[in-house]
Design an enzyme around this catalytic site. Structure first.
Site: not given
Ligand code: F6P
Length: 530
Positions: A212, A218, A269-270, A355, A386, A495
């Protein structure tokens, strides 16, 4: 989106007149409530507490509530003006107050041109944009499906930019196009990307960089490494082999990725599976399948928007969540999907619930007196049986379970599905009924609650409806708790600290660190690095 109407007033649930009445009711019957007696005394209990909703059926009767408790909870929702808050969300009012944003993921699945009562003027424009982008994205998905040269689709994203598409791609495997493999890279841990890259050929791979913000460490790290690998392997035509799914198209272009599909800041995002973030799924199941997913979710949106609360499944589930968290004090909920395709659903729902509702302050920023989000966890059945079901049957804590079963299998193997469904039913039955042998060890206390959701088949439409149901039940409990379910400030501090620590791993500089972090930093430093 410009706010032109004000936020609807919200009464937090513990200030509603029904709250003390619920406390009194719980004191009178809550702890002593016995499911077995409740069924014996009320022949209509299953009929009352079960219901149809779009694309699914839900049985809430094996939960620790009486008709009286449910009626009071429904009245509480009215007093808290839940309907006004729900309508404000659908209409585009910026209910995400800490970020000044509307919350309009429901717009992503709204049919073209459908106006709702109360829509802010901007919503019609946004809806037109949504459909223009959707049409372009689905045309692109179809082109990729038709391109036999592309055998591997790699989604690089994390959190909502990974969990939704990954979960749905796995769930709808039976509808996948033949001849393409789907990979999901989320972790900054290079083991993940490296292992996958070793199986890929640049000219046969499509990388989808899903983010987003297009700033997430990452995803940016993995995107850079994927681009570097592509170039090193002699890959040509970045525009053909990389696409960015983002609200920050400028950042994608700055990275050299010119094929882009956008979305908007009013998509959390979610809640973004329904947007361009769902492209990997659209390639897997096709435009028709993706539109069916959206239609299933929209049907659930309409149910949430228009069904009376007493027959409104997201409302009933959200109220039950509140009842368990704030009166029984249950701290977790276990998700047990009895379908191997739904194996990532617990992880997806974890982000959705925890979240969204993992907050300890109200809309005014002041500490709440109430407990909020439970811990969500789970594994597909029968595997969980199990592993941890022992604790669910005989442990000291009561954990409400949510079974999700699918009536029709998509595989042809005889005998398996009957065993699977019999096990789901048996577990719910055993949890409720219990068994007394009399020696302690072999005794099952019973009276352990569960909800049972049934899909006819794991189709895109049914999956869409199931996910929208879960989104809305989280909205219900979050609204009643009086929190902002749509921000996630709690992820920020870590972060920031990671940015500070990363160069220290190379330099060894431990100035100002606490003794534990400093000690671990030294331990983690690789020998031979300056
Ligand atoms: O760090 C949490 C978050 O902001 C989530 O809410 C989101 O889904 C995820 O990181 C990834 O964010 P982005 O889509 O901006 O890379």
């Amino acid at each position: 989106m410009n706010p032109t109407s004000s936020l609807p007033p919200l009464l937090p649930c513990d200030q509603a007149p029904e709250w003390p009445r619920l406390q009194a009711l719980f004191a009178a019957q809550g702890r002593a409530f016995d499911l077995r007696r409740a069924f014996a005394e009320d022949a209509g209990r299953f009929a009352h507490f079960s219901q149809e909703a779009p694309h699914l059926f839900a049985d809430l009767s094996k939960n620790l509530w009486s008709r009286e408790a449910e009626a009071l909870l429904l009245a509480l929702a009215q007093s808290c003006r839940l309907a006004e808050r729900r309508d404000a969300m659908f209409a585009g009012v910026p209910i995400n107050t800490t970020e000044g944003r509307a919350v309009l993921h429901t717009l992503l699945r709204r049919p073209k041109g459908l106006a709702l009562p109360g829509d802010l003027p901007q919503v019609a424009h946004e809806l037109a944009q949504v459909h223009a982008t959707l049409d372009a994205m689905l045309a692109y998905a179809e082109a990729q499906r038709a391109d036999a040269a592309i055998t591997d689709v790699v989604n690089i994203g994390i959190g909502g930019s990974d969990l939704g598409p990954q979960m749905a791609v796995l769930a709808l495997e039976a509808q996948h196009i033949a001849g393409k493999r789907f990979h999901f890279i989320s972790n900054v841990d290079g083991h993940e990307l490296h292992t996958t890259l070793q199986t890929l050929c640049p000219e046969r791979t499509l990388f989808l960089i899903a983010s987003k913000t297009f700033t997430t460490v990452e995803t940016m790290t993995n995107a850079h490494s994927a681009l570097a690998w592509f170039a090193a392997q002699g890959g040509r035509e970045v525009a053909r082999h990389f696409a960015a799914l983002t609200t920050n198209v400028a950042a994608a272009r700055a990275l050299g990725i010119t094929t882009t599909f956008g979305f908007w800041d009013w998509v959390g995002g979610r809640y973004s599976l329904w947007s361009a973030i769902g492209l990997s799924l659209a390639i897997a199941i096709g435009a028709e399948g993706f539109r069916a997913l959206l239609a299933g979710a929209h049907a659930m949106d309409e149910h949430f928007r228009s069904a009376p609360f007493a027959a409104n499944l997201p409302v009933r589930l959200g109220l039950l969540d509140l009842w368990y968290r704030n009166f029984y004090g249950f701290t977790s909920r276990c998700i047990a999907p009895y379908h191997a395709g739904l194996r990532r659903l617990p992880a997806y729902l974890q982000q959705l619930e925890m979240e969204s509702n993992g907050k300890r302050v109200g809309l005014d920023g002041k500490p709440l007196a109430l407990a909020t989000a439970p811990v969500l966890w789970g594994e597909p059945g029968t595997n969980g049986q199990h592993a941890f079901f022992q604790m669910l049957h005989q442990g000291s804590d009561v954990v409400p379970l949510e079974f999700i079963a699918v009536r029709t299998p998509t595989h042809p193997l005889p005998g398996h599905h009957e065993k699977l469904l019999a096990n789901a039913l048996a577990q719910a039955q055993a949890l409720m009924q219990g068994k007394v042998v009399g020696d302690g060890h072999r005794d099952f206390p019973g009276n352990r609650p569960s909800t049972f959701i049934v899909l006819d088949a794991l189709t895109p439409a049914a999956l869409g409806a199931l996910l929208a149901l879960q989104e809305h039940r989280v909205f219900v409990s979050g609204s009643l708790w009086g929190i902002n379910s749509f921000d996630q400030w709690g992820v920020e501090l870590g972060k920031v600290l990671a940015r500070d620590l990363e160069p220290r791993l190379a330099s060894g500089d431990a100035t100002g660190l606490d003794a534990s972090t400093a000690g671990l930093l030294q331990r983690l430093r690789r020998p031979g690095r300056a």
